[in-house]
Design an enzyme around this catalytic site. Sequence first.
Site, PDB file in Angstrom:
ATOM      1  CD  GLU A 271      37.098  37.283  31.684  1.00 55.09           C
ATOM      2  OE1 GLU A 271      37.564  38.435  31.602  1.00 55.09           O
ATOM      3  OE2 GLU A 271      37.191  36.436  30.785  1.00 55.09           O
ATOM      4  N   GLY A 272      38.869  37.120  35.342  1.00 56.27           N
ATOM      5  CA  GLY A 272      38.966  37.988  36.515  1.00 56.27           C
ATOM      6  C   GLY A 272      38.981  39.438  36.125  1.00 56.27           C
TER       7      GLY A 272
ATOM      8  CB  VAL B 197      43.178  32.749  33.617  1.00 60.13           C
ATOM      9  CG1 VAL B 197      44.385  31.868  33.916  1.00 60.13           C
ATOM     10  CG2 VAL B 197      43.217  34.003  34.491  1.00 60.13           C
TER      11      VAL B 197
ATOM     12  CG  ASP C  85      41.034  40.824  45.982  1.00 58.68           C
ATOM     13  OD1 ASP C  85      40.039  40.858  46.733  1.00 58.68           O
ATOM     14  OD2 ASP C  85      40.963  40.592  44.772  1.00 58.68           O
TER      15      ASP C  85
ATOM     16  CG  PHE D  19      45.131  41.088  35.311  1.00 55.51           C
ATOM     17  CD1 PHE D  19      45.893  42.017  35.983  1.00 55.51           C
ATOM     18  CD2 PHE D  19      45.643  40.522  34.165  1.00 55.51           C
ATOM     19  CE1 PHE D  19      47.147  42.372  35.513  1.00 55.51           C
ATOM     20  CE2 PHE D  19      46.886  40.865  33.691  1.00 55.51           C
ATOM     21  CZ  PHE D  19      47.640  41.795  34.374  1.00 55.51           C
ATOM     22  N   GLY D  20      41.548  40.113  33.572  1.00 56.08           N
ATOM     23  CA  GLY D  20      41.297  39.612  32.233  1.00 56.08           C
ATOM     24  C   GLY D  20      41.166  38.100  32.258  1.00 56.08           C
TER      25      GLY D  20
END
Length: 728
Positions: A398-399, A404, A516, A401-402
Site C-alpha cells: 500500500e502506498g 499494489v 523519493d 499512489f494506492g
Amino acid sequence: MTAINRIILKKCNIVGQIPQEIWQMSKLRVLDLSFNLLSGQLVKVTLPKDLKFLYLTGNNLSGNIPASILSTGLPVDLSYNNFTWPGPDQPACLRKLDNINLFRSSSTEYVKRGVIPCRSEFKCQKYWHSMYINCGGTNDVKMNGTMYVGDATSGLGGAATLFGNNDNWGFSSTGDFRDDNDELNAASRYLAQSTSMSNQLYATARLSPLSITYFRYCLENGTYSVRLHFAEIEIINSTRYGRLGRRIFNIYIQDQLVEENFNIEAEAGGILTPLTKHYNANVTNGELEIRFYWAGKGTQAIPSRGVHGPLISAISVDPNFKPQHKENKTKTVPIIIGVVGSFLVFLASGILIWIYYFKAKSHREQDLRGLDLQTVSFTLKQIKAATSNFDSGNKIGEGGFGPVYKGQLADGTIIAVKQLSSKSSQGNREFLNEMGMISCLQHPNLVKLYGCCIEGNQLLLVYEYLENNSLSRALFGPEYYRINLDWPTRQKICVGIAKGIAFLHEESRLKIVHRDIKGTNVLLDRDLNPKISDFGLAKLSDEDKTHISTRIAGTIGYIAPEYALWGYLTYKADVYSFGIVALELVSGKHNMNYGPVDEYTCLLDWACHLQQSGKLLGLVDDKLGSDYNKSEAERMIKVALLCTNASPSLRPTMSDVVGMLEGTITIPDVIPNASSYNEDLRFKAIRDHRSYMRSQGHTSTPAGSLFESSSTSARDINETNEESCIEV
C-alpha cells in the site's frame, strides 16, 4: 588425418578459405565450421560419400552455391553468409530443398530477399503489426482471446531448416544433437512435448542444438513489445542424475544481445514452470528477428542427452503504437451485417457511458494528449482476471499512489498491479508521468513496466513482479518477512541502487530526478538484485537550469535539507537520499527509528558522531558479526556520509559514487563540513516531524508505516515553508 570422421570447430575465429583437403576426407561424416570468419568461394566441392551434416552458417563465404552441395539431399546450412543471390533460375531454387537452409545466405541491397530466397521481385502486399506463435505446436492455441499459430503444422524443422509462412513469418534452425547418436535426425527430435503442463501454450516447445531464429517481415515500422514464453519441459528426468542437466543459451533481438547465459529453470524457479520475458524491439526496415543461440555452456552431453541447445515455448509481438495499416479482412455480407448490428449496440452503450463518464474521460484524454506512450495497453477484464478481481489475498503493498496487487496473466506471467486510489493526492498527472517515463527507460536496476490500463475510472500500472518485495521490508519488516542479507549481497544491492540512479541522472535520454529514493522504492528480485521503482514523483530536469523550485514531495528522513526547507531541487537531492539508504543497508537500522541515545536525532546523526570519533565500523549491523569485508564496509559508510553532506555542492555525482563503491575512485579522506549553512539543518525536518507526531498523540513513528507509506510529503508537516515554493 584422412580417417577423421567429425570436424566440429564452431565459433573459433577461423579466417581464410576452406582448404580443398577437407573435401577429400573420405571418412568425414560431420563438418561444422559455423560462426567463424571463413571467406572465399566454394569451388570444386565434392562432398564425401559418408557425409551426413554440413554446417557453414555464420561466415563470409561468397560466390555461387555449388550444385554438388544441393544435389545430395543432406542437411546443409548456408545461412548468414555472403553468397551470390540465388534467383529463380539458380540450382538452389530449381528443386524443393527441404534440408537446405538459405536464410540470409546472400548479400543483397534488398534485405527482404535474404529472408525469402528464390524470388526475383518482392513487394509487401500488406503490412502486419503483430505475431503470435505456439512454438513446437502442431495445433493453434487460443489464449486470452489471442490465437497462437502452431509452427509445426507445415514444417517440422530439422538439422538445417528454413520454414516460411504465407503470413510473412518463419524460422531458421540449424545444428545436430551430436550426443544423441541419431544421424538420421528425425524432424520430431527438434520438438518437445509435455503432458504435465495444463497451459497448452507451454505444453510444446521448439528446440535447436545450435541456433534458431524466428523472423517476421512486412512489419509496420515502430516500437514493439516482445514477449518470450519459456518452460523447461525436457530436463525433467526424475532420477537425481538426470536432473543435473543445465540448459544455457543467449538471446538476441534485432541482433542485440538481450540475455546472456540464460537458464530457463533457474529464472523460472524450477522445471515445468512458465516464465515470460519482456523486451522492446525497434523495427525500422519492416523486419523483426529473434534469435536463440547456444554458446557452448551448460550441459553438452551427459547427464541429459540432446538438451544442450535453446528452447522456446511461444512468442508474442504487439505494437507499442497505434497501427496505421490495417490487416486485410474477408469482406462478406454476414460480417457487414454483424458489424452494423454491433455498431448500433455500441452506439447505444456509448451514449449511456458518455452521460456518466464524459467529463472524467475528457479530462484524462487531455492528460494523454501529446504523451507518446511506448507501452502495452491491458484491458480491465485482463487485470481483474489476473488479480482475482483485486482480491485482498493478492494485496502485497500500500502506498501513496494506492494498493499494489500480485497477479498472473493468462500466459503465466506474474505481475504486480499498482492501482490508483480514488483518494490519492497524486492523480492523473503523476500516473501519466510515471507511465510515460518508465516506458522509455530500460536498465537492469530499474523496475520494468509491462503496460497500463486506463478504463472507466481505473488507472492501473502493470509491472514485473519482484519476488522479494522491497529493501525496507527485507531490513525492517516483520520478523517473518525479513531476509538475512550477508555482506556480499548488501554490497551488490548498494552498487546496484547507485548504478540505477546514475542511469537516471546521467545516462538515460530523459535526465530524471527521482525525488523519493528510499528503501520501499528499492525492490528486490529473486536473486536479490535491486530495482528502483515509483517514478510518480520524478521530475524531468531542464539542462538550462541549475535547479527547480517546486513544492516538496518525498519522505521524511530521506529528503535533502535544501529541498525539505526551501524546495530547492537538484540531482544532489537524490544523492542525499541514496546516502541515507546506504547507511540503513550497512547498519540494518532505519534512519527515523534509530538513535542509541536520546541526544542523537537519527541514524545519520549517530553515524556523524562515529565518524568524528574514528569508529566508523561501529555502525555495521550486529547481525553480520565479523563476517563482512571491513574495507568495503568502511568505504560504503564514507561514501554514504559524503552523499549526505549538508551542502549539495560537496556531494558527489552518482557516477562517482559507483566508482567509489567499486574502489576505482578514491574517496576523500576527510568529508568537509558545510560552509553555507549549519549542518544541523539536516535534522530539522525530522525534529519537526516528531513534534508533529507528538502533537497528534503519537509517541513514535509506527514501525509498519516505514514501509507501507509510499510518500509522506514534507509539506504536510512543514507548511510554514510552502510560501517559498513554486509548483511546476
